[in-house]
Enzyme design. Structure first.
Site, PDB file in Angstrom:
ATOM      1  N   ASP A  27      37.334 -14.421  13.032  1.00 20.76           N
ATOM      2  CA  ASP A  27      36.452 -15.186  12.166  1.00 20.76           C
ATOM      3  C   ASP A  27      35.012 -14.800  12.529  1.00 20.76           C
ATOM      4  O   ASP A  27      34.743 -14.275  13.618  1.00 20.76           O
ATOM      5  CB  ASP A  27      36.692 -16.678  12.381  1.00 20.76           C
ATOM      6  CG  ASP A  27      35.878 -17.529  11.427  1.00 20.76           C
ATOM      7  OD1 ASP A  27      35.836 -17.200  10.229  1.00 20.76           O
ATOM      8  OD2 ASP A  27      35.260 -18.507  11.889  1.00 20.76           O
ATOM      9  N   ASP A  29      31.614 -16.791  11.273  1.00 24.74           N
ATOM     10  CA  ASP A  29      30.745 -17.948  11.536  1.00 24.74           C
ATOM     11  C   ASP A  29      31.313 -18.792  12.663  1.00 24.74           C
ATOM     12  O   ASP A  29      32.442 -19.279  12.591  1.00 24.74           O
ATOM     13  CB  ASP A  29      30.614 -18.807  10.274  1.00 24.74           C
ATOM     14  CG  ASP A  29      29.824 -18.122   9.181  1.00 24.74           C
ATOM     15  OD1 ASP A  29      28.700 -17.685   9.459  1.00 24.74           O
ATOM     16  OD2 ASP A  29      30.327 -18.014   8.045  1.00 24.74           O
ATOM     17  N   ASP A 226      37.221 -20.418  15.529  1.00 24.95           N
ATOM     18  CA  ASP A 226      36.625 -21.633  16.106  1.00 24.95           C
ATOM     19  C   ASP A 226      37.084 -22.892  15.397  1.00 24.95           C
ATOM     20  O   ASP A 226      36.737 -23.994  15.813  1.00 24.95           O
ATOM     21  CB  ASP A 226      35.097 -21.553  16.047  1.00 24.95           C
ATOM     22  CG  ASP A 226      34.576 -21.645  14.611  1.00 24.95           C
ATOM     23  OD1 ASP A 226      35.075 -20.886  13.755  1.00 24.95           O
ATOM     24  OD2 ASP A 226      33.680 -22.463  14.346  1.00 24.95           O
TER      25      ASP A 226
END
Length: 343
Positions: A27, A29, A226
């Protein structure tokens, strides 16, 4: 390494993760960067993983930018990348739409350039108005400056009976100043106005996993993210292992409360976790040990004893919390145990 459908504790790995897996599905961001700036340790860790032979693919639910723009940005940050290394939810939703509409069909695009480029790649024609005779509506993140009128345009078209697609439904997106509304929040606006339900492509749903597999050809992938409800659940749904990094939106308390589909295989502070093995969490009666820490449940609270790396303490706490949640015990107080770790 087998995917654990009912994981009760974080797994260990004697081998560094960049050697145990051939491809990292990362990922962006909250993992590689936040608000455009590289997250601490990300650049060096990714360079080391790549030098060791690991293929790096960047898988993002953010549909705003094109793969070319994302790759250029990563390269500027010191993470060399080609557009083919980037997989976006815009690409996943464009394939989903193209599977249901004829080539050349007009599509009302509510989002940024990344969405329009992905639609054109699949032979579809993005248009701007509900009056442009679209055959469907596709909604993706358009950035903080998207106007209210774009949501109204989508609503007009959907109320006429057009099918509605969404790149993703992440409610939030991390940035340097904090957590901001994501595409999911914008989708909710249109949902309230229309009463309709979109077909969604992004993580954690199967269209995104399919797009990632088709574009990377990964044989032994590990998802790195995250977010529990997108990255980790997407890995769970795809039957692959995952690494949660604590540099984005998920905090320790949320991790302890995670249901089975939101439990990562591994947990680490940041992307340095790709370069190391992961310590085992071992049961000892009703307690769980990791490193110098022992976690257990006392009454209605989690307890932690010992000393050492705070992350090992968190791993032990996860094992205790997840085991007792599986036994039907929920709502454990973790405040005192987490405070002792000073994560």
């Amino acid at each position: 390494m087998s995917h654990q459908q009912d994981r009760v504790r974080p797994s260990g790995s004697a081998t560094a993760l960049n050697e145990a897996y051939d491809t990292a599905l990362l990922d962006l961001d909250g993992v590689v960067y936040a608000d455009g700036e590289a997250i601490v340790h990300a650049v060096d860790s990714l360079a080391a993983a790549r030098a060791g032979g690991m293929h790096l693919a960047y898988v993002t639910n953010n549909a705003l930018r094109t793969p070319d723009a994302v790759a250029e940005h990563l390269t500027e940050l010191g993470v060399p990348a080609e557009p083919s290394d980037v997989i976006t939810s815009a690409q996943a939703v464009a394939r989903l739409v193209a599977d249901q509409l004829p080539s050349g069909a007009r599509v009302l695009a509510i989002g940024g350039e990344g969405l329009r480029v992905a639609l054109r790649e699949r032979g579809l024609e993005p248009v701007e108005s509900a009056d442009d005779d679209p055959a469907a509506v596709v909604q993706g993140y358009g950035g903080p400056d998207m106007t209210w009128g774009r949501f109204a345009e989508a609503s007009y078209a959907i109320r006429r009976g057009l099918p509605w697609f969404a790149s993703n439904t992440d409610l939030t997106i991390p940035g340097a100043r904090g957590i901001a509304p994501g595409n999911g929040a914008a989708v909710e606006v249109v949902r309230i106005a229309t009463g309709a339900e979109p077909q969604v492509a992004g993580k954690p749903l199967p269209p995104m996993h399919r797009e990632t597999v088709l574009r990377t050809g990964a044989q032994r992938p590990i998802v790195v993210g995250d977010r529990l409800d997108t990255d980790i659940e997407g890995a769970f749904n795809g039957g692959v292992d995952s690494l949660l990094v604590l540099t984005g939106v998920t905090d320790a308390a949320q991790l302890l409360a995670a249901p089975p589909e939101h439990r990562p295989t591994y947990v680490d502070r940041d992307l340095r976790g790709l370069l190391t093995g992961q310590p085992e969490v071992t049961p000892d009666g009703d307690a769980y040990r990791c490193g110098g820490w022992t976690a257990l449940v006392r009454g209605d609270a989690l307890a932690l004893e010992g000393e050492g790396d705070a992350l090992d303490g968190l791993r032990a706490l996860c094992a205790a919390a997840w085991a007792f949640a599986g036994a039907g015990v929920c709502g454990l107080d973790a405040g005192k145990a987490l405070a002792s770790l000073q994560l």
